[in-house]
Design a protein around this motif. Structure first.
Motif, PDB file in Angstrom:
ATOM      1  N   ILE A 291       0.833  -1.207   0.000  1.00  0.00           N
ATOM      2  CA  ILE A 291       0.000   0.000   0.000  1.00  0.00           C
ATOM      3  C   ILE A 291       0.864   1.250   0.000  1.00  0.00           C
ATOM      4  CG2 ILE A 291      -1.754   1.307   1.246  1.00  0.00           C
ATOM      5  CD1 ILE A 291      -2.940  -1.280   2.200  1.00  0.00           C
ATOM      6  N   THR A 292       1.802   1.356   0.950  1.00  0.00           N
ATOM      7  CA  THR A 292       2.753   2.462   0.978  1.00  0.00           C
ATOM      8  C   THR A 292       4.141   1.903   1.283  1.00  0.00           C
ATOM      9  OG1 THR A 292       2.319   2.864   3.330  1.00  0.00           O
ATOM     10  CG2 THR A 292       1.046   4.160   1.752  1.00  0.00           C
ATOM     11  N   ALA A 293       5.158   2.701   1.019  1.00  0.00           N
ATOM     12  CA  ALA A 293       6.530   2.266   1.249  1.00  0.00           C
ATOM     13  C   ALA A 293       6.735   1.888   2.715  1.00  0.00           C
ATOM     14  CB  ALA A 293       7.507   3.367   0.852  1.00  0.00           C
ATOM     15  N   GLY A 294       7.392   0.759   2.944  1.00  0.00           N
ATOM     16  CA  GLY A 294       7.660   0.318   4.305  1.00  0.00           C
ATOM     17  C   GLY A 294       6.533  -0.459   4.946  1.00  0.00           C
ATOM     18  N   PHE A 295       5.371  -0.478   4.313  1.00  0.00           N
ATOM     19  CA  PHE A 295       4.209  -1.181   4.856  1.00  0.00           C
ATOM     20  C   PHE A 295       4.464  -2.691   4.849  1.00  0.00           C
ATOM     21  CE2 PHE A 295       0.199  -3.382   4.330  1.00  0.00           C
ATOM     22  CZ  PHE A 295      -0.617  -2.773   5.261  1.00  0.00           C
ATOM     23  N   GLU A 296       4.185  -3.351   5.960  1.00  0.00           N
ATOM     24  CA  GLU A 296       4.353  -4.796   6.066  1.00  0.00           C
ATOM     25  C   GLU A 296       3.109  -5.496   5.518  1.00  0.00           C
ATOM     26  OE1 GLU A 296       6.987  -6.384   7.125  1.00  0.00           O
ATOM     27  OE2 GLU A 296       8.157  -4.819   8.133  1.00  0.00           O
ATOM     28  N   ASN A 297       3.267  -6.267   4.451  1.00  0.00           N
ATOM     29  CA  ASN A 297       2.114  -6.924   3.823  1.00  0.00           C
ATOM     30  C   ASN A 297       1.379  -7.856   4.785  1.00  0.00           C
ATOM     31  OD1 ASN A 297       3.017  -5.581   1.585  1.00  0.00           O
ATOM     32  ND2 ASN A 297       3.502  -7.409   0.380  1.00  0.00           N
ATOM     33  N   ARG A 298       2.115  -8.448   5.709  1.00  0.00           N
ATOM     34  CA  ARG A 298       1.473  -9.392   6.631  1.00  0.00           C
ATOM     35  C   ARG A 298       0.414  -8.725   7.508  1.00  0.00           C
ATOM     36  NH1 ARG A 298       6.767  -9.106   8.971  1.00  0.00           N
ATOM     37  NH2 ARG A 298       6.794  -7.906  10.915  1.00  0.00           N
ATOM     38  N   ASP A 299       0.511  -7.415   7.691  1.00  0.00           N
ATOM     39  CA  ASP A 299      -0.457  -6.712   8.519  1.00  0.00           C
ATOM     40  C   ASP A 299      -1.842  -6.657   7.883  1.00  0.00           C
ATOM     41  OD1 ASP A 299       1.402  -6.264  10.484  1.00  0.00           O
ATOM     42  OD2 ASP A 299       1.953  -4.256   9.783  1.00  0.00           O
ATOM     43  N   LEU A 300      -1.932  -7.011   6.614  1.00  0.00           N
ATOM     44  CA  LEU A 300      -3.226  -7.047   5.934  1.00  0.00           C
ATOM     45  C   LEU A 300      -4.034  -8.294   6.286  1.00  0.00           C
ATOM     46  CD1 LEU A 300      -2.014  -5.873   2.418  1.00  0.00           C
ATOM     47  CD2 LEU A 300      -3.596  -4.613   3.893  1.00  0.00           C
ATOM     48  N   PHE A 301      -3.377  -9.266   6.902  1.00  0.00           N
ATOM     49  CA  PHE A 301      -4.024 -10.553   7.155  1.00  0.00           C
ATOM     50  C   PHE A 301      -4.024 -10.861   8.656  1.00  0.00           C
ATOM     51  CE2 PHE A 301      -2.135 -10.534   2.974  1.00  0.00           C
ATOM     52  CZ  PHE A 301      -3.143 -11.023   2.162  1.00  0.00           C
ATOM     53  N   ARG A 302      -5.208 -10.847   9.247  1.00  0.00           N
ATOM     54  CA  ARG A 302      -5.314 -11.187  10.665  1.00  0.00           C
ATOM     55  C   ARG A 302      -6.125 -12.474  10.800  1.00  0.00           C
ATOM     56  NH1 ARG A 302      -8.133 -10.146  15.509  1.00  0.00           N
ATOM     57  NH2 ARG A 302      -9.902  -9.301  14.345  1.00  0.00           N
ATOM     58  N   LYS A 303      -7.449 -12.363  10.753  1.00  0.00           N
ATOM     59  CA  LYS A 303      -8.298 -13.557  10.867  1.00  0.00           C
ATOM     60  C   LYS A 303      -9.235 -13.725   9.678  1.00  0.00           C
ATOM     61  CE  LYS A 303      -8.532 -13.979  15.929  1.00  0.00           C
ATOM     62  NZ  LYS A 303      -9.451 -14.059  17.097  1.00  0.00           N
ATOM     63  N   GLY A 304      -9.833 -12.631   9.229  1.00  0.00           N
ATOM     64  CA  GLY A 304     -10.784 -12.721   8.133  1.00  0.00           C
ATOM     65  C   GLY A 304     -12.052 -13.466   8.494  1.00  0.00           C
ATOM     66  N   GLU A 305     -12.374 -13.522   9.781  1.00  0.00           N
ATOM     67  CA  GLU A 305     -13.531 -14.280  10.240  1.00  0.00           C
ATOM     68  C   GLU A 305     -14.780 -13.412  10.329  1.00  0.00           C
ATOM     69  OE1 GLU A 305     -12.435 -15.873  13.998  1.00  0.00           O
ATOM     70  OE2 GLU A 305     -11.001 -17.314  13.175  1.00  0.00           O
ATOM     71  N   VAL A 306     -15.921 -14.072  10.290  1.00  0.00           N
ATOM     72  CA  VAL A 306     -17.202 -13.411  10.512  1.00  0.00           C
ATOM     73  C   VAL A 306     -17.585 -13.593  11.978  1.00  0.00           C
ATOM     74  CG1 VAL A 306     -19.656 -13.400   9.944  1.00  0.00           C
ATOM     75  CG2 VAL A 306     -17.960 -13.755   8.138  1.00  0.00           C
ATOM     76  N   GLY A 307     -17.893 -12.494  12.663  1.00  0.00           N
ATOM     77  CA  GLY A 307     -18.348 -12.578  14.042  1.00  0.00           C
ATOM     78  C   GLY A 307     -17.258 -12.509  15.086  1.00  0.00           C
ATOM     79  N   ASP A 308     -16.023 -12.171  14.684  1.00  0.00           N
ATOM     80  CA  ASP A 308     -14.926 -12.082  15.652  1.00  0.00           C
ATOM     81  C   ASP A 308     -15.144 -10.968  16.669  1.00  0.00           C
ATOM     82  OD1 ASP A 308     -12.288 -12.825  16.640  1.00  0.00           O
ATOM     83  OD2 ASP A 308     -11.577 -10.955  15.749  1.00  0.00           O
ATOM     84  N   TRP A 309     -15.999 -10.010  16.339  1.00  0.00           N
ATOM     85  CA  TRP A 309     -16.288  -8.907  17.264  1.00  0.00           C
ATOM     86  C   TRP A 309     -16.805  -9.396  18.612  1.00  0.00           C
ATOM     87  CZ3 TRP A 309     -21.226  -8.784  19.062  1.00  0.00           C
ATOM     88  CH2 TRP A 309     -22.209  -9.435  18.302  1.00  0.00           C
ATOM     89  N   ALA A 310     -17.490 -10.538  18.613  1.00  0.00           N
ATOM     90  CA  ALA A 310     -18.084 -11.057  19.849  1.00  0.00           C
ATOM     91  C   ALA A 310     -17.026 -11.415  20.890  1.00  0.00           C
ATOM     92  CB  ALA A 310     -18.945 -12.277  19.544  1.00  0.00           C
ATOM     93  N   ASN A 311     -15.773 -11.589  20.456  1.00  0.00           N
ATOM     94  CA  ASN A 311     -14.693 -11.928  21.375  1.00  0.00           C
ATOM     95  C   ASN A 311     -14.074 -10.711  22.038  1.00  0.00           C
ATOM     96  OD1 ASN A 311     -14.802 -14.743  20.705  1.00  0.00           O
ATOM     97  ND2 ASN A 311     -13.716 -14.269  18.800  1.00  0.00           N
ATOM     98  N   LEU A 312     -14.495  -9.509  21.632  1.00  0.00           N
ATOM     99  CA  LEU A 312     -13.813  -8.309  22.095  1.00  0.00           C
ATOM    100  C   LEU A 312     -14.742  -7.240  22.658  1.00  0.00           C
ATOM    101  CD1 LEU A 312     -10.867  -7.225  22.148  1.00  0.00           C
ATOM    102  CD2 LEU A 312     -11.384  -6.043  20.010  1.00  0.00           C
ATOM    103  N   LEU A 313     -15.893  -7.059  22.058  1.00  0.00           N
ATOM    104  CA  LEU A 313     -16.767  -5.954  22.442  1.00  0.00           C
ATOM    105  C   LEU A 313     -17.642  -6.299  23.640  1.00  0.00           C
ATOM    106  CD1 LEU A 313     -17.936  -4.648  18.943  1.00  0.00           C
ATOM    107  CD2 LEU A 313     -15.871  -4.096  20.243  1.00  0.00           C
ATOM    108  N   THR A 314     -17.843  -5.331  24.511  1.00  0.00           N
ATOM    109  CA  THR A 314     -18.703  -5.513  25.669  1.00  0.00           C
ATOM    110  C   THR A 314     -20.171  -5.388  25.260  1.00  0.00           C
ATOM    111  OG1 THR A 314     -18.805  -3.160  26.222  1.00  0.00           O
ATOM    112  CG2 THR A 314     -16.919  -4.431  27.085  1.00  0.00           C
ATOM    113  N   PRO A 315     -21.091  -5.885  26.095  1.00  0.00           N
ATOM    114  CA  PRO A 315     -22.519  -5.734  25.779  1.00  0.00           C
ATOM    115  C   PRO A 315     -22.931  -4.277  25.573  1.00  0.00           C
ATOM    116  CG  PRO A 315     -22.228  -7.368  27.497  1.00  0.00           C
ATOM    117  CD  PRO A 315     -20.881  -6.755  27.277  1.00  0.00           C
ATOM    118  N   LEU A 316     -22.355  -3.348  26.343  1.00  0.00           N
ATOM    119  CA  LEU A 316     -22.698  -1.939  26.176  1.00  0.00           C
ATOM    120  C   LEU A 316     -22.210  -1.401  24.842  1.00  0.00           C
ATOM    121  CD1 LEU A 316     -22.067  -0.431  29.744  1.00  0.00           C
ATOM    122  CD2 LEU A 316     -24.261  -0.820  28.590  1.00  0.00           C
ATOM    123  N   MET A 317     -21.051  -1.853  24.408  1.00  0.00           N
ATOM    124  CA  MET A 317     -20.550  -1.455  23.094  1.00  0.00           C
ATOM    125  C   MET A 317     -21.457  -1.976  21.990  1.00  0.00           C
ATOM    126  SD  MET A 317     -16.429  -2.057  23.416  1.00  0.00           S
ATOM    127  CE  MET A 317     -15.349  -0.872  24.205  1.00  0.00           C
TER     128      MET A 317
END
Length: 345
Positions: A291-317
């Motif tokens: 994307i830009t100079a010095g950018f690490e391509n691996r940072d583009l790939f984390r999980k790619g999962e559907v519903g991963d938000w449930a592991n992090l966000l609180t009920p109020l969020m």
């Protein structure tokens, strides 16, 4: 054929940001509302959406200098909503007569999809002093952008060029962008906490946000002109990739023949562009600069999962963002049932 070598710039801090923009843009920034930034000191409200200074400079250049042609194809997304994947799928479809999905020399095996489908604002028009001559590139052009639809040049909207837009459910998009930005955020700004980032996200103060305005712009245009804008949801494409691949190919003007379908071309492209396949490639494990100079391509790939938000966000969020999205999307016909039912249960 793709554009594989384009102008690259990187900004790491306010001084470098200022050096990369014109005197006219610096003057403009003084007059714009600003908020704390995610990876730069500030975001500025420009043409009703929030951007970094360098992005504003590039958008002005795109609007002033990019003259689309009828055959141009635009891949548009909100950041962290499947951009890398959609670019790969689109490139493989458009170029499959030159590169079969099972060829060992396929460009997607050695180049990140952001190199093959360059961003208008991060690559081609990132340097205001070096405006590219788009007429020298072979057509059809396959280009990417995070720009809202109202920011695209008039030629894009007036001509027959097509736009493919992918959106992801706002919860997973937030989680992905928070992880991503903390990897890119310079040390002198310090880490951005989940709570701070979530509040900024909910207020719309995020690059190319508010995201609900971004998605609604493309959504309404897809309803008004379905031959012009194809609106895709990340979750639906992930659930039935081959079906949506054929839909995408038809829309782009490169439909699969019956012979290709029977020969496994659709499934082959789906496999070639899958998250696991792309993540495991050397170019995406050790490569830089997609994307830009010095950018690490691996940072583009984390999980790619559907519903991963449930592991992090609180009920109020969950409740706060659900209420916001229900309010902002009310009456539009655009829904994300993946989270609403869970909040109400």
């Amino acid at each position: 054929m793709a554009i594989t070598r384009v102008i690259e710039n990187e900004s790491n801090g306010q001084d470098q940001q200022q050096e990369l923009i014109s005197p006219e843009c610096k003057e403009l920034l003084i007059s714009l509302p600003k908020e704390r930034g995610w990876r730069t000191p500030n975001l500025y409200l420009y043409q009703h959406f929030w951007c970094q200074p360098k992005e504003i400079q590039a958008i002005i250049s795109v609007q002033n200098h990019y003259n689309a042609e009828n055959t141009d194809l635009i891949v548009a997304t909100i950041p962290k909503s499947g951009t890398t994947w959609l670019k790969a799928l689109s490139f493989a479809i458009v170029n499959r007569r030159n590169f079969a999905h099972n060829q060992k020399n396929h460009p997607l095996l050695t180049s990140n999809s952001h190199e093959l489908v360059p961003f208008l604002e991060y690559k081609l028009f990132a340097d205001y002093e070096n405006i590219p001559d788009m007429s020298r590139f072979p057509r059809p052009l396959l280009l990417g952008t995070h720009m809202p639809i109202n920011a695209l040049p008039d030629s894009v909207m007036d001509l027959k060029c097509k736009i493919v837009y992918m959106v992801r459910n706002p919860f997973d998009t937030f989680v992905s962008i928070w992880h991503f930005m903390n990897k890119l955020r310079p040390e002198y700004l310090g880490p951005l906490s989940l709570e701070e980032a979530f509040d900024m996200y909910c207020r719309g103060a995020i690059g190319f946000g508010p995201y609900w305005d971004h998605m609604l712009g493309y959504w309404y245009e897809s309803l008004r002109a379905p031959q012009k804008v194809l609106f895709l949801k990340y979750e639906e494409v992930k659930e039935n990739t081959c079906f949506h691949l054929k839909k995408l190919a038809e829309f782009l003007g490169f439909p699969f023949s019956l012979e290709e379908e029977e020969g496994g071309a659709v499934e082959g492209i789906a496999k070639l562009c899958s998250f696991d396949k792309m993540k495991d490639l050397d170019v995406n494990k050790t490569g830089k600069g997609a994307i830009t100079a010095g950018f690490e391509n691996r940072d583009l790939f984390r999980k790619g999962e559907v519903g991963d938000w449930a592991n992090l966000l609180t009920p109020l969020m969950v409740e706060r963002l659900t209420d916001i999205m229900e309010e902002k999307l009310a009456g539009s016909g655009l829904t994300f049932g993946v989270f609403c039912n869970e909040k109400r249960s």
